[in-house]
Design an enzyme around this catalytic site. Structure first.
Site, PDB file in Angstrom:
ATOM      1  CG  HIS A 205     -47.368 -68.908  96.786  1.00  0.00           C
ATOM      2  ND1 HIS A 205     -46.719 -70.320  97.454  1.00  0.00           N
ATOM      3  CD2 HIS A 205     -48.245 -68.858  97.422  1.00  0.00           C
ATOM      4  CE1 HIS A 205     -47.761 -70.601  98.297  1.00  0.00           C
ATOM      5  NE2 HIS A 205     -48.622 -69.682  98.424  1.00  0.00           N
ATOM      6  NE  ARG A 206     -46.621 -69.127 101.411  1.00  0.00           N
ATOM      7  CZ  ARG A 206     -46.474 -70.356 102.111  1.00  0.00           C
ATOM      8  NH1 ARG A 206     -45.579 -70.974 102.544  1.00  0.00           N
ATOM      9  NH2 ARG A 206     -47.799 -71.158 102.108  1.00  0.00           N
TER      10      ARG A 206
ATOM     11  CD  GLU B  34     -50.059 -65.704  98.538  1.00  0.00           C
ATOM     12  OE1 GLU B  34     -50.730 -65.996  99.279  1.00  0.00           O
ATOM     13  OE2 GLU B  34     -48.640 -65.806  98.495  1.00  0.00           O
TER      14      GLU B  34
ATOM     15  CG  HIS C 125     -47.942 -68.903 105.054  1.00  0.00           C
ATOM     16  ND1 HIS C 125     -47.915 -70.101 105.779  1.00  0.00           N
ATOM     17  CD2 HIS C 125     -48.880 -69.002 104.114  1.00  0.00           C
ATOM     18  CE1 HIS C 125     -48.929 -70.729 105.158  1.00  0.00           C
ATOM     19  NE2 HIS C 125     -49.327 -70.225 104.214  1.00  0.00           N
TER      20      HIS C 125
ATOM     21  CD  GLU D 147     -53.708 -66.796 102.641  1.00  0.00           C
ATOM     22  OE1 GLU D 147     -54.068 -67.621 103.337  1.00  0.00           O
ATOM     23  OE2 GLU D 147     -52.734 -67.086 101.530  1.00  0.00           O
TER      24      GLU D 147
ATOM     25  CE  LYS E  98     -51.768 -67.696 106.803  1.00  0.00           C
ATOM     26  NZ  LYS E  98     -52.122 -69.025 106.021  1.00  0.00           N
TER      27      LYS E  98
END
Length: 243
Positions: A7-8, A34, A49, A109, A111
Site C-alpha cells: 500500500h503506497r 498500490e 495520495h 488509484e 484520486k
C-alpha cells in the site's frame, strides 16, 4: 495463492508513495504495489495520495496548484524525516520505467473524487500503453464514473471499484460497471461477502490489512489479494503458512 500489494509502497516503514517505499516492497517480496495519481498544475501525472501536500511533505497547499518542476523541489520524506534523506515526489512515468525492470503488478488509484482532474484517465492510460504495461496494471478509484470511463477508453485494462460502505452483491455491481475485481475496505467486506464474491469468480483485494491475524484469516479463505502497509510482515506470514 493470496497476492500481496504494498500500500503506497511499504508505507508502514518508508515514506509513502516514494521510490524508496516501492523499492522496499520489491525487496521484501511483495507481488505488487498500490499507488495513487493526481495531476500537477501543468498536467503531469504525479504520485501522491492526499490532495494537499501538508501531511507527507515539507510544503503546504494543493497538488493541483503546483507545477511538476515546483513539486520536484518538495521533500516527500516528511513522515520519516532524517531516515533516508530527501525523497522526491515521483511521476507515474518514473514509476512505470522502474516497473519495466521487474515483474511487479501495480494498482493505480485515480484520486479524482475531491477534484475531478479532467483528462487524468486518458493520460494514465496513454502512459500505461506507452510502456506496454497493460497486463500488469489495475486501475481503481472511489469515483466509479471514472472507472466506467477508463473501461470504455481501455477495455483491455483491469478496473476495480474501491468502496468503504457495504454494497449489496458487490460482484454484480462491479461487473455492471465493467470491473474485474472489488477493492473494499475490510470493514465493508465480511467473510460471507468475500466468500460469495470469490465463488462468483470476482477477485477480492481488501485494504488495509496490517495485522498478522487478519492476514492469516484472509490467506486461509483464499482471498485473491491483500493491500497492506507492511509487505514484509505479510510475506513472512504467508511463508509461515506454506511451510
Amino acid at each position: 495463492m493470496t497476492l500481496i500489494f504494498a500500500h503506497r509502497g511499504s508505507a508502514g516503514t518508508h515514506p509513502e508513495n516514494t521510490m524508496s517505499a516501492f523499492h522496499e516492497a520489491a525487496r521484501v517480496g511483495a507481488d505488487g504495489i498500490e499507488t495513487d495519481v493526481q495531476l500537477s498544475k501543468d498536467g503531469e501525472v504525479i504520485i501522491m495520495h492526499d490532495e494537499r501536500l501538508d501531511r507527507t511533505t515539507n510544503a503546504s497547499g494543493y497538488v493541483k496548484d503546483w507545477t511538476l518542476q515546483q513539486l520536484k523541489t518538495v521533500d516527500a520524506s516528511f513522515g520519516f524525516k532524517g531516515n533516508w534523506g530527501k525523497e522526491k515526489i515521483p511521476t507515474l512515468e518514473e514509476l512505470l520505467i522502474w516497473l519495466s525492470h521487474n515483474q511487479l503488478l501495480c494498482n493505480i488509484e485515480l484520486k479524482n473524487t475531491f477534484f475531478l482532474y479532467p483528462g487524468l484517465e486518458e493520460k494514465v492510460i496513454q502512459l500505461v500503453r506507452a510502456y506496454e504495461m497493460e497486463g500488469r496494471i489495475i486501475l481503481s478509484s472511489f469515483n466509479h464514473y471514472s472507472l466506467v470511463n477508463c473501461h470504455q477508453l481501455a477495455p483491455e485494462l483491469e478496473t476495480a471499484p474501491l468502496y468503504r460502505d457495504g454494497l449489496y452483491m458487490p460482484w454484480v455491481y462491479a461487473k455492471a460497471i465493467g470491473g474485474s475485481a472489488i477493492h473494499p475496505n475490510i470493514r465493508a467486506a465480511p467473510d460471507a461477502i468475500i466468500q460469495a464474491s470469490l465463488s462468483m469468480g470476482m477477485p477480492v483485494r481488501p485494504y488495509t490489512i496490517n495485522k498478522a491475524a487478519e492476514m492469516k484469516r484472509l490467506y486461509g479463505m483464499g482471498c485473491s489479494a491483500i493491500i497492506t502497509d507492511f509487505p514484509k510482515v505479510a510475506v513472512r506470514v504467508r511463508e509461515g503458512l506454506n511451510m
